[in-house]
Design a protein around this motif. Structure first.
Motif, PDB file in Angstrom:
ATOM      1  N   SER A   1       0.835  -1.203   0.000  1.00 40.09           N
ATOM      2  CA  SER A   1       0.000   0.000   0.000  1.00 40.09           C
ATOM      3  C   SER A   1       0.867   1.249   0.000  1.00 40.09           C
ATOM      4  CB  SER A   1      -0.912   0.017   1.223  1.00 40.09           C
ATOM      5  OG  SER A   1      -1.571   1.263   1.314  1.00 40.09           O
ATOM      6  N   GLN A   2       0.447   2.250  -0.743  1.00 36.04           N
ATOM      7  CA  GLN A   2       1.162   3.517  -0.812  1.00 36.04           C
ATOM      8  C   GLN A   2       0.630   4.536   0.194  1.00 36.04           C
ATOM      9  OE1 GLN A   2       3.941   3.838  -2.735  1.00 36.04           O
ATOM     10  NE2 GLN A   2       3.545   1.663  -2.999  1.00 36.04           N
ATOM     11  N   LEU A   3      -0.347   4.140   0.996  1.00 35.44           N
ATOM     12  CA  LEU A   3      -0.906   5.064   1.977  1.00 35.44           C
ATOM     13  C   LEU A   3       0.090   5.271   3.112  1.00 35.44           C
ATOM     14  CD1 LEU A   3      -4.530   3.614   2.168  1.00 35.44           C
ATOM     15  CD2 LEU A   3      -3.768   5.663   0.949  1.00 35.44           C
ATOM     16  N   PRO A   4       0.562   6.498   3.310  1.00 37.48           N
ATOM     17  CA  PRO A   4       1.607   6.745   4.300  1.00 37.48           C
ATOM     18  C   PRO A   4       1.185   6.434   5.735  1.00 37.48           C
ATOM     19  CG  PRO A   4       0.815   8.815   3.370  1.00 37.48           C
ATOM     20  CD  PRO A   4       0.155   7.705   2.607  1.00 37.48           C
ATOM     21  N   CYS A   5      -0.100   6.507   6.021  1.00 40.14           N
ATOM     22  CA  CYS A   5      -0.540   6.270   7.400  1.00 40.14           C
ATOM     23  C   CYS A   5      -0.340   4.818   7.826  1.00 40.14           C
ATOM     24  CB  CYS A   5      -1.990   6.678   7.574  1.00 40.14           C
ATOM     25  SG  CYS A   5      -3.141   5.814   6.498  1.00 40.14           S
TER      26      CYS A   5
ATOM     27  N   THR B   1      -1.170   0.903  12.865  1.00 45.91           N
ATOM     28  CA  THR B   1      -2.545   1.288  12.580  1.00 45.91           C
ATOM     29  C   THR B   1      -3.478   0.088  12.500  1.00 45.91           C
ATOM     30  OG1 THR B   1      -1.766   3.224  11.391  1.00 45.91           O
ATOM     31  CG2 THR B   1      -4.027   2.546  10.988  1.00 45.91           C
ATOM     32  N   ILE B   2      -3.104  -0.927  11.720  1.00 43.18           N
ATOM     33  CA  ILE B   2      -3.972  -2.098  11.556  1.00 43.18           C
ATOM     34  C   ILE B   2      -4.168  -2.817  12.882  1.00 43.18           C
ATOM     35  CG2 ILE B   2      -4.205  -4.354  10.438  1.00 43.18           C
ATOM     36  CD1 ILE B   2      -4.697  -2.022   8.569  1.00 43.18           C
ATOM     37  N   ARG B   3      -3.078  -3.000  13.643  1.00 40.62           N
ATOM     38  CA  ARG B   3      -3.187  -3.670  14.948  1.00 40.62           C
ATOM     39  C   ARG B   3      -4.101  -2.875  15.882  1.00 40.62           C
ATOM     40  NH1 ARG B   3      -0.015  -2.564  19.063  1.00 40.62           N
ATOM     41  NH2 ARG B   3       1.675  -1.893  17.707  1.00 40.62           N
ATOM     42  N   ASN B   4      -3.934  -1.557  15.903  1.00 45.68           N
ATOM     43  CA  ASN B   4      -4.774  -0.711  16.765  1.00 45.68           C
ATOM     44  C   ASN B   4      -6.240  -0.776  16.355  1.00 45.68           C
ATOM     45  OD1 ASN B   4      -2.570   0.053  18.262  1.00 45.68           O
ATOM     46  ND2 ASN B   4      -2.261   1.976  17.166  1.00 45.68           N
ATOM     47  N   LEU B   5      -6.514  -0.802  15.050  1.00 46.35           N
ATOM     48  CA  LEU B   5      -7.902  -0.909  14.592  1.00 46.35           C
ATOM     49  C   LEU B   5      -8.505  -2.254  14.994  1.00 46.35           C
ATOM     50  CD1 LEU B   5      -7.701   0.722  11.067  1.00 46.35           C
ATOM     51  CD2 LEU B   5      -9.004   1.557  13.027  1.00 46.35           C
ATOM     52  N   LYS B   6      -7.740  -3.327  14.857  1.00 50.49           N
ATOM     53  CA  LYS B   6      -8.240  -4.652  15.246  1.00 50.49           C
ATOM     54  C   LYS B   6      -8.547  -4.687  16.739  1.00 50.49           C
ATOM     55  CE  LYS B   6      -6.147  -7.406  11.616  1.00 50.49           C
ATOM     56  NZ  LYS B   6      -5.163  -8.448  11.286  1.00 50.49           N
TER      57      LYS B   6
END
Length: 67
Positions: free
Chosen positions: A9-13, A19-24
């Motif tokens: 992914s090119q999304l810098p965030c 981010t993914i771990r925190n969202l999960k």
């Protein structure tokens, strides 16, 4: 569960972050349906008893007519 984020992914965030771990964690992806139901009932009960909820509801009513 899997991430729907495409590899590379090119999304810098999403680069070098958690981010993914925190969202999960935030969406409780590791809980069963029954555990989620109990958690949400506890969250709603806590919110209904909270003074800050009552104050915010009063603010919404006074400023926007929302109740």
């Amino acid at each position: 569960p899997h991430s729907s984020l495409p590899a590379g992914s090119q999304l810098p965030c999403f680069h070098g972050s958690s981010t993914i771990r925190n969202l999960k964690e935030r969406f409780h992806m590791n809980m069963t349906e029954e555990q989620l139901q109990l958690l949400i009932e506890q969250m709603v009960d806590g919110s209904m008893r909270s003074i800050t909820t009552k104050l915010y509801d009063g603010f919404q009513y006074l400023t926007n007519g929302i109740m």
